[in-house]
Design an enzyme around this catalytic site. Structure first.
Site, short mmCIF file in Angstrom:
data_model
loop_
_atom_site.label_atom_id
_atom_site.label_comp_id
_atom_site.label_asym_id
_atom_site.label_seq_id
_atom_site.Cartn_x
_atom_site.Cartn_y
_atom_site.Cartn_z
N ASP A 1 0.97 -1.36 0.16
CA ASP A 1 -0.11 -0.07 -0.18
C ASP A 1 0.97 1.25 -0.17
O ASP A 1 1.76 1.41 0.79
CB ASP A 1 -1.04 -0.02 1.11
N HIS B 1 -10.39 -1.88 -5.47
CA HIS B 1 -11.34 -1.26 -4.38
C HIS B 1 -11.14 0.27 -4.24
O HIS B 1 -12.07 0.91 -3.63
CB HIS B 1 -10.81 -1.86 -3.19
C1 NOJ Z 1 -4.43 2.89 -0.77
C2 NOJ Z 1 -5.36 1.98 -0.54
O1 NOJ Z 1 -5.77 1.15 -1.81
C3 NOJ Z 1 -6.66 2.62 -0.13
O2 NOJ Z 1 -7.76 1.82 -0.15
C4 NOJ Z 1 -6.30 2.98 1.38
O3 NOJ Z 1 -7.66 3.84 1.74
C5 NOJ Z 1 -5.05 4.20 1.13
N1 NOJ Z 1 -4.07 3.27 0.62
C6 NOJ Z 1 -4.65 4.26 2.80
O4 NOJ Z 1 -4.21 2.89 3.23
#
Ligand code: NOJ
Length: 601
Positions: free
Chosen positions: A215, A345
């Site tokens: 992430d 997502h």
């Molecule tokens: C990217 C992720 O894909 C997303 O869903 C998340 O809200 C943010 N990073 C923070 O972790």
């Protein structure tokens, strides 16, 4: 500098020929009727994924979490949140995935933790605790009243609206949170933080997983000065130049590779989510001899429909999409590796966004799928994409659940007095909740996702758009994805072939893939009106994959959202370049049918 050596096909890492399927567990399948998807639900539907032919399952976070950001705010990296099941359920799932010949990768969310993680709880306690420096703590700006608006250490805005700083009365300092206030950023410059993260990663690999999706991994090294950014329309400064791709990013990822992956016998899939990454940077991160990751997720093609910020819409021309995709193909042509995705997502559904989810729903979903999967790189399928799932016609703010969407609405309507309907309209197009509505398994109430009340509304179109309706329908989107994946596995030209853009009108994405004397050409009309090609370009002969019936296929003309993939034989393919000279390719007579088999391979 060492010379990059291209491995031969047999030495290629396994993930180059793989297709990945992403599961967002909360929205996939609920086994216990509480309205939230869970691990036993995933287990029960594993054959849906295996039948598609994919190689890897990427599981979005199931770790313990207060669920402020649906699990991307982790309070215990080494346990499963009860809402999803238990660690035993996860072990069972990993085994079941492996028994079906697939692999499983997990999400690694280590730019930040939850504010409920014991590391943060301790860090917040005071400046003298052992973990005092595990997060970004800063004093208020000199000359201001500490904790009051305007006293933040810099002007950065958070990705999820508002300031990126939150005052902690307990510690008498601000902490940095690039995302929600419940997601404080870890300080990777502290070696103890890196040590703890690497130990946790090793624990998971030793438990049997096959890699990680990382992430926002390009945010882990920040400019230590944390300077103000230039002001944006949000009213905050843009911190991106300082928190993304910081000075130690390559060093930290190299250390991770050395400490976590190299000592282990396996070969792992590592994919780094990297907002703002340029093609040149992507090449450095994924170079086959010097890179630190297998591949990265870039964002250019999913930012084409925005102007400045995510919420300001911009019209996308088919030619823009084609040019962006082709540029990334070219940039990583001889070193590095691309990931290929339309959905995840965080993104609205592609058929509603770049396709046509009404008149040409099936045609546009399949055309977009074909151009993505027939490029060079590792394709990712996000749950429901293989069915052609669409955005939800959200008509009330109460139906949204996503922290980013709700914060944006509160900021715009609550604080800035914007027109609620106008804000709702932008959310309807861009909210991440479009991707998070329950998986549509059947026409039943609850879409076969849950017997209870779903945590987020089910899309009303589940009555006709669902997995059960698509399995036995030969022309379904699900079966088209199966054909595409089968073609990739059967024909090395799809995996390893060189990519070349072919001349075509703006609305058409046409390209050629070549490997030795193997060659395929793809022509896709990315619009809802017919597109004319050069007269000699394409008839029904030699079509190995298409989305219209062969009898309607006209030479020199592509119907709305029509895609055709041809196989060519080329006696004169040059072995030095592996590429036939333009015009030398001859179309061979293939099945000629819609979604025909991959032909003579
Ligand atoms: C990217 C992720 O894909 C997303 O869903 C998340 O809200 C943010 N990073 C923070 O972790």
């Amino acid at each position: 500098m060492p010379q990059a050596v291209s491995p031969t096909a047999s030495e290629q890492p396994w993930w180059r020929s793989a297709v990945v399927y992403q599961i967002y567990p909360r929205s996939f399948a609920d086994s216990n009727g509480d309205g939230i998807g869970d691990l036993p639900g995933v287990l029960a539907h594993l054959d849906h994924i295996a039948r598609l032919g994919v190689d890897v399952v990427w599981l979005s976070p199931v770790y313990c979490s207060p669920q402020d950001d649906n699990g991307y705010d982790i309070s215990d990296y080494q346990d499963v949140d009860p809402v999803f099941g238990t660690l035993d359920d996860l072990d069972v799932l990993i085994r079941a995935v492996h028994e079906r010949g697939m692999r499983l990768i997990m999400d690694l969310v280590v730019n930040h933790t939850s504010d409920e993680h014991p590391w943060f709880v301790e860090s917040r306690r005071g400046r003298d605790t052992p973990k005092a420096d595990w997060y970004f703590w800063r004093d208020a700006r000199p000359g201001t009243v500490p904790g009051e608006p305007g006293s933040e250490p810099n002007n950065w805005g958070a990705v999820f609206s508002g300031s990126a700083w939150r005052w902690s009365p307990e510690r008498g300092q601000f902490y940095l949170h690039l995302f929600s206030v419940k997601q404080p950023d870890l300080n990777w410059d502290n070696p103890q933080v890196r040590e703890a993260v690497f130990a946790m990663m090793g624990w998971w690999l030793d438990r049997g997983i096959d890699g990680f999706r990382m992430d926002v991994i390009n945010f882990i090294s920040k400019d230590p000065a944390l300077p103000d950014g230039s002001m944006t329309q949000s009213g905050y400064g843009d911190g991106m130049p300082y928190f993304a791709y910081g000075p130690q990013i390559h060093a930290y990822l190299a250390e991770m590779r050395k400490r976590v992956f190299e000592p282990r016998p396996g070969s792992y899939l590592t994919v780094g989510e990297m907002p703002g990454v340029t093609p040149q940077q992507a090449r450095e991160f994924t170079s086959s001899d010097r890179g630190q990751l297998a591949m990265v997720f870039q964002f250019e093609h999913v930012m084409l429909d925005q102007d400045g910020d995510k919420w300001t819409r911009r019209r996308v021309r088919a030619g823009d999409l084609r040019d962006t995709l082709a540029r990334w193909q070219d940039a990583l042509a001889d070193d590095g590796w691309n990931s290929l995705y339309w959905n995840n997502h965080d993104q609205p559904r592609v058929v509603s966004r770049y396709g046509n989810d009404t008149t040409y729903w099936r045609e546009s979903a399949t055309a977009l799928a074909a151009v993505l999967h027939l490029q060079r790189g590792t394709p990712y399928v996000y749950q429901g994409e293989e069915l052609g799932m669409t955005n939800l016609p959200f008509d009330d703010i109460d139906n949204f659940r996503d922290v980013e969407s709700l914060n944006h609405y509160a900021e715009m309507v609550g604080r800035r007095g914007a027109d609620p309907d106008a804000v709702l309209q932008t959310l309807r197009h861009k909210s991440r909740d479009n991707a998070r509505t329950p998986m549509q398994w059947s026409a039943e109430p609850g879409a076969g996702f849950t017997s209870g009340t779903p945590w987020i509304p089910v899309n009303p179109n589940h009555v006709w758009l669902n997995a059960a309706a698509e399995y036995d329908e030969p022309t379904s989107i699900y079966n088209f994805y199966r054909e595409l994946i089968e073609l990739r596995h059967a024909d090395p030209v799809v995996v390893d072939g060189d990519f070349a853009l072919l001349p075509a009108p703006d609305e058409v994405y046409a390209f050629r893939r070549t490997l030795g004397d193997r060659c395929i050409e793809v022509y896709a009309n990315l619009t809802s009106t017919a597109a004319k090609l050069a007269d000699d370009t394409a008839g029904p002969e030699g079509v190995i994959l298409g989305n219209y019936p062969p009898e309607t296929c006209q030479p020199g003309l592509l119907a709305p959202w029509e895609v055709r993939a041809y196989r060519l034989v080329s006696a004169s393919a040059s072995h030095s370049t592996g590429r036939p000279a333009t015009g030398d390719g001859q179309r061979i007579r293939g099945g000629g049918g819609m979604i025909s088999g991959p032909g003579e391979r």
